[in-house]
Design an enzyme around this catalytic site. Structure first.
Site, mmCIF file in Angstrom:
data_model
loop_
_atom_site.group_PDB
_atom_site.id
_atom_site.type_symbol
_atom_site.label_atom_id
_atom_site.label_comp_id
_atom_site.label_asym_id
_atom_site.label_seq_id
_atom_site.Cartn_x
_atom_site.Cartn_y
_atom_site.Cartn_z
ATOM 1 N N ASP A 296 36.411 41.983 43.430
ATOM 2 C CA ASP A 296 36.413 42.767 42.205
ATOM 3 C C ASP A 296 35.035 42.654 41.536
ATOM 4 O O ASP A 296 34.741 41.634 40.955
ATOM 5 C CB ASP A 296 37.529 42.312 41.262
ATOM 6 N N GLU A 480 28.015 30.714 42.338
ATOM 7 C CA GLU A 480 29.158 31.481 42.829
ATOM 8 C C GLU A 480 28.747 32.473 43.910
ATOM 9 O O GLU A 480 29.465 32.690 44.876
ATOM 10 C CB GLU A 480 29.771 32.226 41.647
#
Length: 523
Positions: A296, A480
């Site tokens: 996403d 991340e």
């Protein structure tokens, strides 16, 4: 196989109702806070701890918000305690080296078993055993993240923590019938890529086949969630996560049971929907299904317009999801074989074989030389290649000639100075170029090694770990995601700032450092 799907229908039904989510607890107040951007990150409010019972807070808001001079931010501060970052106070010791940092982070990101008696109105779903969180704004356990975190825990010989995390997921499956996206009430309408079987297999590599038998029941129940009502889906249609192709073949898609804006990204979803021609419920479900995919967002899910407004996640049969369910069917067959139940083993072997044939028939694009998603409405493969195309190699579905073509395209198109780009489309979405993510690097390396492409596997591992280590030495952080095209720049895009921590980066990095020691000389 018919009785297998009736079992899915029965076991997948009747899931326990979850705790109320923040939007349900605070009607009116929730929308005002999120749409008013009281907090810079929409996830802050839904993670906040209420300081009074929710009913009392809601009553106070209804009594006060129409008064002259009402200050919404002051009201929120008086009634909620905002959360901090998951590893906010931690300071890296860069001179001690990357391995010391990785070992320390397991402690920093670890959480003890949750107190079942959480404050009333907390969005946290308590877990009975310790677990690892990703870091930063991600203060709870995440489903598919955890598999890649576990890779590092195994390398660190922290098998007890791996077992605890598996037991937590088994607990969630027992309670809800599936593993939620994360252990928050606002995630209870969707799952994520089903890596539970891969987690079980990972522990079984060390502890033997008893692990497979121990987790057979939750493995089956999770499979039943994905296949629920499959017998009732007409040919050429879809229902929930199940898609039945015109020839009767069953495959799956990502799904979310809700058609409302995501609570943790409420303002973003409301604003995005206003730019879409889709009915609001359809748009929100497509957005939520993309969140269930873990990607996403990405141009992977977009229609011909190539924008979020054209998102069509539920029209697509994703190649990665169906490879994971193929693996689940294989594992279930193995558990029944271990029990001497030849009939049930044969059922799942047949299901796995049928799924593999369907993936090869629908998701392979000879024109691209690549595995892509399949649009079940248009009955055509998706036109754009993404790194999800390595899943058939990682899970052994691809033929040898297909694997050779995938390896060639990886080396020619996807390989960048810092590793493999997520897609070939450069957009402002975080799951597109120039960004790269640890899980996909690891899956690509595993798939290449499985199909006798050791040189390219080593090159990917080398470039990725070198980038991770260099950024750590410069900043003291593991991130991340990374920009692999211009390795001097940070990764961007997405709905929130770049996060550090970071669970799955740590796990993949340690695994690759140990299995490709030349990847980072001197480490």
């Amino acid at each position: 196989m018919k009785h297998l799907f009736f079992a899915a229908l029965l076991l997948g039904a009747g899931r326990a109702a979850g705790q109320p989510s923040p939007r349900q607890l605070y009607p009116g107040l929730f929308e005002a806070v999120q749409l008013g951007h009281v907090y810079a990150d929409g996830k802050t409010f839904v993670d906040a701890t209420p300081l009074q019972p929710p009913a009392a807070i809601e009553q106070a808001y209804q009594a006060e918000h129409t008064r002259p001079g009402f200050d919404l931010k002051a009201f929120a501060d008086a009634h909620f305690r905002a959360p901090g970052a998951a590893a906010g106070g931690y300071q890296s010791d860069v001179p001690a080296g990357i391995r010391h940092h990785l070992d320390t982070l397991w402690t920093v990101l670890a959480r003890r078993a949750d107190d079942a008696a959480l404050p009333a109105g907390s969005s946290l779903v308590p877990l009975p055993h310790p677990y690892i969180v990703p870091g930063g704004r991600f203060r709870e356990v995440y489903y598919w993240d955890s598999y890649f975190t576990m890779l590092g825990l195994v390398e660190s010989h922290r098998l007890a923590l791996v077992r605890h995390m598996l037991d937590n997921f088994a607990y969630l499956i027992g309670r809800y019938g599936f593993v939620p996206n994360g252990n928050r009430t606002y995630y209870l309408t969707r799952s994520q890529p089903p890596f539970f079987g891969a987690m079980v297999a990972l522990l079984a590599q060390t502890e033997g086949d008893t692990v497979l038998l121990r987790y057979q029941a939750p493995l089956l129940r999770e499979y039943c969630y994905w296949m629920a009502d499959a017998a009732a889906v007409p040919a050429g249609q879809a229902r929930g996560p199940v898609v039945r192709l015109p020839d009767g073949t069953l495959l799956n898609r990502y799904w979310d049971a809700s058609t409302a804006p995501r609570e943790e990204s409420y303002a973003e979803d409301v604003a995005a929907q206003q730019l879409s021609a889709q009915p609001a419920a359809q748009f929100y479900r497509n957005v939520r299904a993309a969140a269930a995919s873990g990607w996403d967002f990405s141009s992977r899910w977009f229609g011909p317009a190539g924008t979020l407004a054209s998102i069509q996640t539920t029209d697509l049969v994703p190649v990665d999801l169906n490879c994971l369910l193929y693996r689940t069917e294989q594992l279930l067959a193995r558990t029944y074989a271990l029990q001497g139940n030849a009939a049930r083993a044969r059922d799942f072997q047949t299901a796995a074989a049928r799924r593999a044939r369907a993936v090869l028939a629908r998701c392979w694009s000879p024109q691209l030389g690549w595995f892509v998603d399949y649009n079940w409405r248009t009955r055509r493969p998706a036109p754009q290649p993404t790194l999800a195309g390595v899943y058939p190699l990682a899970f052994g579905l691809a033929t040898a000639p297909q694997a050779q073509l995938v390896a060639a395209k990886l080396g020619k198109d996807f390989l960048k100075p810092g590793g493999l780009a997520t897609t070939l489309a450069t957009t402002r979405q975080q799951w597109d170029a120039p960004n790269a993510w640890a899980p996909l690097q690891w899956l690509a390396v595993q798939g290449l090694a499985r199909y006798q492409q050791p040189a390219l596997a080593r090159t990917v591992a080398q470039r990725w770990t070198a980038l991770n280590v260099r950024v750590f030495e410069q900043t003291g952080k593991l991130l991340e995601k990374y920009n692999v095209v211009d390795t001097q720049l940070k990764a961007g895009g997405g709905e929130y700032p770049l996060q550090d921590g970071f669970g799955w980066t740590n796990g993949v990095l340690l695994n690759l450092l140990n299995h490709y020691p030349a990847a980072a000389p001197g480490q």
